[in-house]
Design a protein around this motif. Structure first.
Motif, short mmCIF file in Angstrom:
data_model
loop_
_atom_site.label_atom_id
_atom_site.label_comp_id
_atom_site.label_asym_id
_atom_site.label_seq_id
_atom_site.Cartn_x
_atom_site.Cartn_y
_atom_site.Cartn_z
N GLU A 28 0.86 -1.19 0.00
CA GLU A 28 0.00 0.00 0.00
C GLU A 28 0.89 1.24 0.00
O GLU A 28 1.78 1.36 0.84
N ASP A 29 0.66 2.12 -0.97
CA ASP A 29 1.45 3.34 -1.03
C ASP A 29 0.92 4.36 -0.03
O ASP A 29 -0.30 4.56 0.08
N VAL A 30 1.82 4.95 0.71
CA VAL A 30 1.45 5.92 1.74
C VAL A 30 2.39 7.12 1.67
O VAL A 30 3.43 7.07 1.02
N LEU A 31 2.00 8.17 2.37
CA LEU A 31 2.85 9.35 2.48
C LEU A 31 3.01 9.69 3.96
O LEU A 31 2.03 10.03 4.63
N TYR A 81 -2.61 9.34 -1.61
CA TYR A 81 -2.14 8.31 -0.67
C TYR A 81 -2.54 8.70 0.75
O TYR A 81 -2.59 9.88 1.08
N PRO A 82 -2.80 7.70 1.60
CA PRO A 82 -3.09 8.04 3.00
C PRO A 82 -1.91 8.78 3.61
O PRO A 82 -0.75 8.41 3.39
N LYS A 83 -2.25 9.86 4.36
CA LYS A 83 -1.19 10.62 5.03
C LYS A 83 -1.00 10.03 6.43
O LYS A 83 -1.95 9.98 7.21
N LEU A 84 0.20 9.63 6.73
CA LEU A 84 0.50 9.03 8.03
C LEU A 84 1.51 9.91 8.76
O LEU A 84 2.22 10.69 8.14
N PRO A 85 1.58 9.74 10.08
CA PRO A 85 2.60 10.53 10.81
C PRO A 85 4.00 10.16 10.34
O PRO A 85 4.21 9.10 9.75
N THR A 88 6.09 2.57 0.33
CA THR A 88 5.11 1.49 0.20
C THR A 88 5.18 0.61 1.43
O THR A 88 6.27 0.18 1.82
N HIS A 89 4.02 0.37 2.03
CA HIS A 89 3.95 -0.61 3.12
C HIS A 89 3.74 -1.98 2.48
O HIS A 89 2.69 -2.26 1.93
N LEU A 112 3.02 6.36 -11.21
CA LEU A 112 1.95 7.09 -10.51
C LEU A 112 2.53 7.91 -9.35
O LEU A 112 2.08 9.03 -9.09
N CYS A 113 3.52 7.37 -8.68
CA CYS A 113 4.12 8.08 -7.54
C CYS A 113 4.82 9.36 -8.01
O CYS A 113 4.70 10.41 -7.35
#
Ligand SMILES: [Zn+2]
Length: 405
Positions: free
Chosen positions: A306-309, A324-328, A350-351, A374-375
């Motif tokens: 899963e791609d995240v930021l 992408y989901p924004k994470l801390p 990517t997780h 895409l990234c």
């Protein structure tokens, strides 16, 4: 779009051609040369390699065989990062968790030690500490088991133990198959031979700058080195490919902002909470630059991921949206160097479902190139939102009145 995908594929293949890109290896030097020449080809004639001191590691070969089983090789065994040379024959001494508390009372001198240490996470501090103590006590070699809670069980992480402080200890690692093989044959005699050494080294970041007319600067970064004896395709050829393509695409865009593109060496080198080698040197060498934020590209594009930021210090950034989901902030890589300097960070990551990083399974074959395309597109979209003229005023205010945010 077609150009972008083809270029990314070309970078990935160029960077993963070498047997290893760990700090001090010929592969890391060749990767730095490739990145510098690509920057130049993309219109950055001033692209340069910036030296900084590090500990390098040389690895020649390793033999780990069961002498009482027809010299069968221990499956999947690899040297650990920064292992020193070793040549030891004997029945291994197994050290379980409680033995590790009494190492000083155990006769480990000259022994081939197998360390049963499962931390439940990537406890490098624990493993480095164990290796350093065994080194002090004169053990010949230590074999670690790649931690199944954090890494795939199918291959060994060469970074599971990585202390550059070892003086004479050889260190190796096995995955699940190798661990069972050793356990089943624990009364057999083994020979472990490692031809390896550490040495003082000058590592190199590679940097290219697109000057702007305004005060604001943005750094785009990825790391060119990788865990030893791995392709390091996702970690982090994927990120370097993205940064090279951003340099190409941003060559003539958004002229008010100065863009710095950097490929850091020695990211995998960072130990015990220190800053990663290359980005730490970059932040120190260029302190005082007016960095508005750092965009990090590390470990991307893995199938079944899963791609995240990860966003650090969002209060110092303007508002923006991202698919992408924004994470801390994760603060585990080059972002740490910038965060420590008070710079907001954005880490595209990517997780992964399969934890192949730092193992020989991190290959180009696990990468979905389309996701990297895409990234790059999404990072440009985020960049354009943050680099709006009204945001320039926002950033200027923040740097004048830092307490108000
Ligand atoms: Zn990485």
């Amino acid at each position: 779009m077609k150009d972008l995908r083809e270029n990314i594929e070309r970078h990935l293949h160029a960077l993963t051609l070498f047997p290893s890109r760990h700090v001090g290896s010929p592969g890391a030097a060749a990767a730095a040369d490739y990145i510098e020449s690509t920057f130049r080809k993309y219109g950055y004639p001033q692209a340069a390699q910036e030296p900084f001191p590090a500990t390098g590691w040389r690895f020649g070969s390793m033999v780990f065989v069961d002498l009482d089983d027809g010299c069968r090789a221990v499956p999947g065994a690899l040297p650990c990062f920064f292992s020193r040379g070793a040549d030891v024959t004997g029945v291994p001494l197994w050290l379980a968790g409680n033995d590790l508390d009494r190492l000083a009372e155990t006769d480990v001198a000259g022994k081939l030690c197998i360390v049963e240490f499962f931390s439940g996470a990537a406890d490098i501090r624990g493993r480095n500490g164990i290796a350093e103590e065994l080194d002090r006590l004169g053990a010949a070699a230590a074999v670690f088991i790649s931690d199944p809670a954090y890494h795939t069980t199918c291959a060994a992480s060469t970074k599971i133990q990585r202390s550059p402080k070892l003086k004479t200890l050889g260190t190796a690692v096995v995955g699940e198959e190798g661990a069972y093989f050793l356990a089943r044959n624990r009364r057999h005699r083994f020979r472990l031979f490692i031809d390896a050494d550490t040495f003082p080294h000058t590592a190199h970041n590679v940097a290219a700058v697109r000057p702007g007319t305004g005060e604001g600067r943005v750094v785009f970064g990825a790391h060119l080195d990788a865990a030893p004896l791995t392709q390091g395709a996702s970690d982090d050829a994927s990120g370097v490919a993205c940064v090279l393509e951003l340099a190409r695409l941003l060559k003539d865009e958004l002229p008010a902002w100065t863009f710095e593109f950097a490929a850091f060496d020695a990211e995998e080198y960072c130990i015990n909470g220190d800053l990663p080698g290359g980005s730490g040197a970059y932040v120190k060498d260029h302190a005082g630059r007016n960095w508005r934020f750092f965009m990090n590209f590390d470990s991307l594009g893995i199938f079944f991921g899963e791609d995240v930021l990860h966003v650090g210090r969002p209060e110092l950034l303007g508002g923006f949206d991202c698919v992408y989901p924004k994470l801390p902030i994760k603060n585990g890589g080059d972002d740490r160097s910038f965060d420590r300097a008070g710079v907001p960070t954005l880490w595209f990551n990517t997780h992964a479902r399969f934890k192949d990083f730092h193992t020989p399974l991190d290959t180009v074959g696990t990468l979905d190139t389309e996701r990297l395309v895409l990234c790059v597109g999404e990072s440009l979209r985020v960049l354009r939102q943050l680099c709006r003229p009204e945001n320039e005023a926002f950033f200027r205010n923040i740097s004048k009145n830092p307490k108000k945010c």
